[in-house]
Scaffold this motif. Sequence first.
Motif, short mmCIF file in Angstrom:
data_model
loop_
_atom_site.label_atom_id
_atom_site.label_comp_id
_atom_site.label_asym_id
_atom_site.label_seq_id
_atom_site.Cartn_x
_atom_site.Cartn_y
_atom_site.Cartn_z
N GLY A 2 0.42 -1.06 0.01
CA GLY A 2 0.19 -0.15 0.24
C GLY A 2 0.72 0.82 0.09
O GLY A 2 0.18 2.32 0.31
N GLN A 3 2.38 0.88 0.09
CA GLN A 3 3.00 2.29 0.00
C GLN A 3 3.60 2.77 -1.34
O GLN A 3 3.59 1.80 -2.21
CB GLN A 3 3.57 2.00 1.24
N PRO A 4 3.36 3.49 -1.84
CA PRO A 4 4.41 4.29 -3.61
C PRO A 4 5.26 3.28 -3.53
O PRO A 4 6.50 3.97 -2.25
CB PRO A 4 4.43 5.56 -2.79
N GLY A 5 5.77 3.40 -4.58
CA GLY A 5 7.15 2.27 -5.10
C GLY A 5 8.41 3.02 -5.18
O GLY A 5 7.96 4.29 -5.36
N THR A 6 9.25 2.11 -4.57
CA THR A 6 10.58 3.42 -4.92
C THR A 6 10.77 3.86 -6.62
O THR A 6 10.74 2.98 -6.65
CB THR A 6 12.15 2.36 -4.09
N PHE A 7 11.71 4.64 -5.95
CA PHE A 7 12.49 4.78 -7.59
C PHE A 7 13.81 4.42 -7.82
O PHE A 7 14.91 4.55 -6.52
CB PHE A 7 12.59 6.74 -7.99
#
Length: 338
Positions: free
Chosen positions: A103-108
């Motif tokens: 549920g957390q934004p993906g890493t760049f």
Amino acid sequence: MFHSLTIAFTCLAILATSAPISKRTITPGAVIASNFADPAFINVDNLHYAFSTNHEGMNIPMASSVDMIGWDLLGDALPEVGAWSTGKAVWAPHVVQLPSQNGQPGTFVMYYTALSKANSTFHCVGAATSATIAGPFIARDEVFACSAGGGSIDPSGFYDDGDGRQYVVYKTDGNNIGHGGNCNNDVAPIVPTPIMLQEVNPANGYELIGGPTQILDRGPADGPLIEAPSLIRVPNTEAPGTFVYILFFSSNCFAGGLYDTSYATSINGITNGGQDYQKSSAPLLITGSNDGKLYSPGGMTVGPKGEWAVFHADLGTTHTVRQMWFGTLTITGRTVSI
């Protein structure tokens, strides 16, 4: 916080207010007129971010835009390279955002090229990560890819939304160990410069899954090399319900008017059944394209939907300054136009 410097061009400002992006093919002038070679871009929260080969003391110059036309230079996205590198010749970055986790934004993740400490005649590929697109990106100490066949350069990340797998494509830098001539590789025996496909863990973007697979190599029409891969997957309009993989690349030597942008396709999966992708019958961009405005166009990055592209072209007829241009693509089946 990066220092911001606004780039403004009267002709582009007029263009930006007179027509939507979707109606253009290639801008009438460079959208970044300073040196911004091997450009890559990503869209995050309705803003566009671009990254380029090292310039003016920055390892990876970064810029942002609201419309892909007017750009603000932001600073160095990668202040320190990985411990595996000498820190010199930092080239051809590409940034992806990994799929969301729990549920957390993906890493760049940024993939980039630099000189190797282990063999200072080889360029190799490294990876760096950041929780936000603004960075700064933190480089991993371990090298990502470094082929014994001359090194590895020009990485580009790719997420296959068909099966949820994450990949990186890059060039094996065979002309680095060539036998002389144009880009060190037009004297026999010619050394291969294949484009390799490497699967990675989608949770982190750098953990290798298996080994690399060749998906394309140079041929007689490509001169001494192919390089600068960018891979997308789009619906095949000529066979509804199926998809086509399109690999954009440059061929010939970057130092001269023969450098171009081309593409190859697969309708048989991402590895094309173990065979090289099928090259187009003609390049997409050559010197003289865009009403004679382009010289040595290459280093193209194409957005994941196959609609937008950025690439560089020489200012004048030398590669001292390679400016960033923007264009829109039309894809019909296995045919691409711009």
